[in-house]
Design a protein around this motif. Structure first.
Motif, PDB file in Angstrom:
ATOM      1  N   MET A 237       0.825  -1.202   0.000  1.00 47.23           N
ATOM      2  CA  MET A 237       0.000   0.000   0.000  1.00 47.23           C
ATOM      3  C   MET A 237       0.861   1.254   0.000  1.00 47.23           C
ATOM      4  O   MET A 237       0.652   2.180  -0.803  1.00 47.23           O
ATOM      5  N   LEU A 238       1.869   1.299   0.872  1.00 45.55           N
ATOM      6  CA  LEU A 238       2.742   2.468   0.952  1.00 45.55           C
ATOM      7  C   LEU A 238       3.542   2.658  -0.329  1.00 45.55           C
ATOM      8  O   LEU A 238       3.703   3.782  -0.822  1.00 45.55           O
ATOM      9  N   MET A 239       4.023   1.555  -0.896  1.00 52.36           N
ATOM     10  CA  MET A 239       4.803   1.631  -2.128  1.00 52.36           C
ATOM     11  C   MET A 239       3.947   2.111  -3.294  1.00 52.36           C
ATOM     12  O   MET A 239       4.384   2.934  -4.108  1.00 52.36           O
ATOM     13  N   VAL A 240       2.719   1.618  -3.379  1.00 53.49           N
ATOM     14  CA  VAL A 240       1.806   2.035  -4.450  1.00 53.49           C
ATOM     15  C   VAL A 240       1.486   3.516  -4.329  1.00 53.49           C
ATOM     16  O   VAL A 240       1.497   4.256  -5.323  1.00 53.49           O
ATOM     17  N   ILE A 241       1.204   3.978  -3.114  1.00 55.32           N
ATOM     18  CA  ILE A 241       0.864   5.388  -2.913  1.00 55.32           C
ATOM     19  C   ILE A 241       2.030   6.289  -3.317  1.00 55.32           C
ATOM     20  O   ILE A 241       1.861   7.275  -4.037  1.00 55.32           O
ATOM     21  N   ASP A 242       3.233   5.956  -2.863  1.00 49.62           N
ATOM     22  CA  ASP A 242       4.395   6.791  -3.196  1.00 49.62           C
ATOM     23  C   ASP A 242       4.690   6.767  -4.691  1.00 49.62           C
ATOM     24  O   ASP A 242       5.017   7.793  -5.297  1.00 49.62           O
ATOM     25  N   TYR A 243       4.582   5.577  -5.296  1.00 51.91           N
ATOM     26  CA  TYR A 243       4.822   5.482  -6.742  1.00 51.91           C
ATOM     27  C   TYR A 243       3.792   6.301  -7.514  1.00 51.91           C
ATOM     28  O   TYR A 243       4.133   7.072  -8.421  1.00 51.91           O
ATOM     29  N   ALA A 244       2.524   6.143  -7.173  1.00 47.85           N
ATOM     30  CA  ALA A 244       1.455   6.838  -7.894  1.00 47.85           C
ATOM     31  C   ALA A 244       1.590   8.351  -7.745  1.00 47.85           C
ATOM     32  O   ALA A 244       1.340   9.105  -8.693  1.00 47.85           O
TER      33      ALA A 244
END
Length: 390
Positions: free
Chosen positions: A243-250
């Motif tokens: 979740m954290l990785m997706v948010i930062d990437y997006a």
């Protein structure tokens, strides 16, 4: 003004709310939190706008979300987006308008937006636009491009499956495995995030991520830096890290300007729930983030939010003690004017639980669960004492 009104759609009775910088829905299962989140996600999809403007089976997206059976004869929906788009559902039919444009002008604006967004993204990818159209290779990028024609990143509650399934995404798609569309899109984003971040530091949760050859490794800090495959880690780590990785990437890739997160507290200890909320609050301070919307069952998140809002209030007062920076750093504070918190599912179906005078979440609401448990415990303990005395 970003606003949504809903009347009699599945479990949602009556809702009329303005979308805030940070918005939280809390309530029991089946109260309609996810339904509101899915409606907002659909309404942010420019390709869906095109379906509405062309009357091309707009209900298909509701079927993908699993909410197509929620319509009633008296269902009405009214949504106003940040870009001036106005979506209606009345008399069993959808319609769309943008600002004061005619139906034909609205349709043309949607087509132009889709074309310009597609070409901009292809240029960023280094794809020759003329070659793209000449070879009719749009199908190759169709699913990929869908991401960039939405304004909302929807992070589903089923996300803990991403850790186990992401490496098999291609096979899942080819085999037509019946998984929710939202989960497949999330897994796809997680794959991109892993390629973007060969290493990812989440030390505030006691973990670091390293992209291995075929295996994603998690280093547990404080445990002799022991490494484990992601799928072998705790359910809390499997839920929180992707979740954290997706948010930062997006956010870095400018995919979305709004984030909807289902149960960010999922399988996490209360202290870690607060750490996750802090990161979501810091997200609201980014220039390319319009809104963060959270669905939760956790009163711990609300208590942590109260601390952040109270710290923001104190920071605005002259002569305040700088020690509050040690308790709540500036990036984890949020002004109560930017926050909306709603309780769903009670007699007053959608009720704000932010006190208008204090600007904080009502203490009475936070205490209601603990009061019930304490009352039951007191009664049972009294029965226990009475039994011992016989």
């Amino acid at each position: 003004m970003n606003r949504i009104k809903i009347h009699n759609f599945g479990p949602v009775k009556d809702v009329d709310i303005k979308i805030s910088k940070l918005m939280i829905f809390i309530g029991p299962q089946g109260s309609g939190k996810s339904t509101i989140a899915k409606l907002l996600t659909i309404f942010s999809d420019v390709l869906w706008w095109r379906m509405v403007s062309e009357n091309d089976n707009p209900l298909s997206e509701f079927k993908k979300m699993g909410i197509d059976k929620y319509f009633s004869p008296d269902t009405t929906i009214d949504y106003i987006g940040f870009g001036g788009e106005h979506l209606f559902y009345r008399d069993s039919k959808f319609s769309i308008s943008i600002n004061d444009y005619s139906k034909e002008q609205t349709h043309q604006l949607i087509l132009e937006f889709i074309a310009s967004s597609t070409e901009k993204r292809l240029q960023m990818m280094g794809v020759d636009i003329k070659d793209y159209y000449a070879n009719k290779s749009a199908e190759e990028y169709r699913k990929f491009m869908r991401t960039y024609l939405k304004m909302i990143c929807y992070i589903p509650a089923e996300r803990n499956l991403a850790a186990a399934l992401s490496s098999s995404l291609a096979n899942i798609i080819l085999s037509n495995t019946p998984l929710p569309n939202t989960l497949l899109e999330y897994i796809s984003l997680f794959e991109r995030a892993k390629n973007h971040y060969p290493t990812y530091d989440a030390s505030f949760l006691g973990i670091k991520y390293n992209k291995g050859k075929g295996t994603d490794c998690i280093t547990l800090t404080g445990y002799n830096d022991k490494s484990l495959p992601l799928e072998a880690c705790s359910s809390g780590i499997q839920s929180a890290l992707p979740m954290l990785m997706v948010i930062d990437y997006a956010r870095e890739d400018n995919c979305f300007d709004t984030f909807i997160i289902e149960e960010p507290e999922q399988n996490l200890f209360p202290i870690n729930q607060r750490e996750i909320l802090n990161r979501l609050i810091s997200l609201t301070h980014k220039n390319n983030c319009r809104s963060v919307i959270i669905n939760t069952h956790s009163p711990y998140l609300l208590s942590a939010l109260n601390v952040s809002m109270l710290a923001a209030k104190i920071a605005r007062l002259k002569g305040h003690d700088d020690s509050i920076d040690d308790i709540v750093p500036p990036q984890f504070r949020i002004d109560s004017d930017d926050v909306a918190v709603f309780s769903l599912g009670e007699e007053d179906y959608c009720k704000s639980i932010v006190n208008e005078k204090t600007g904080l979440i009502s203490v009475n609401y936070l205490d209601v669960v603990s009061e019930t448990i304490s009352s039951d415990y007191h009664y049972l303990y009294q029965q226990y004492l009475n039994t011992l005395q016989k």
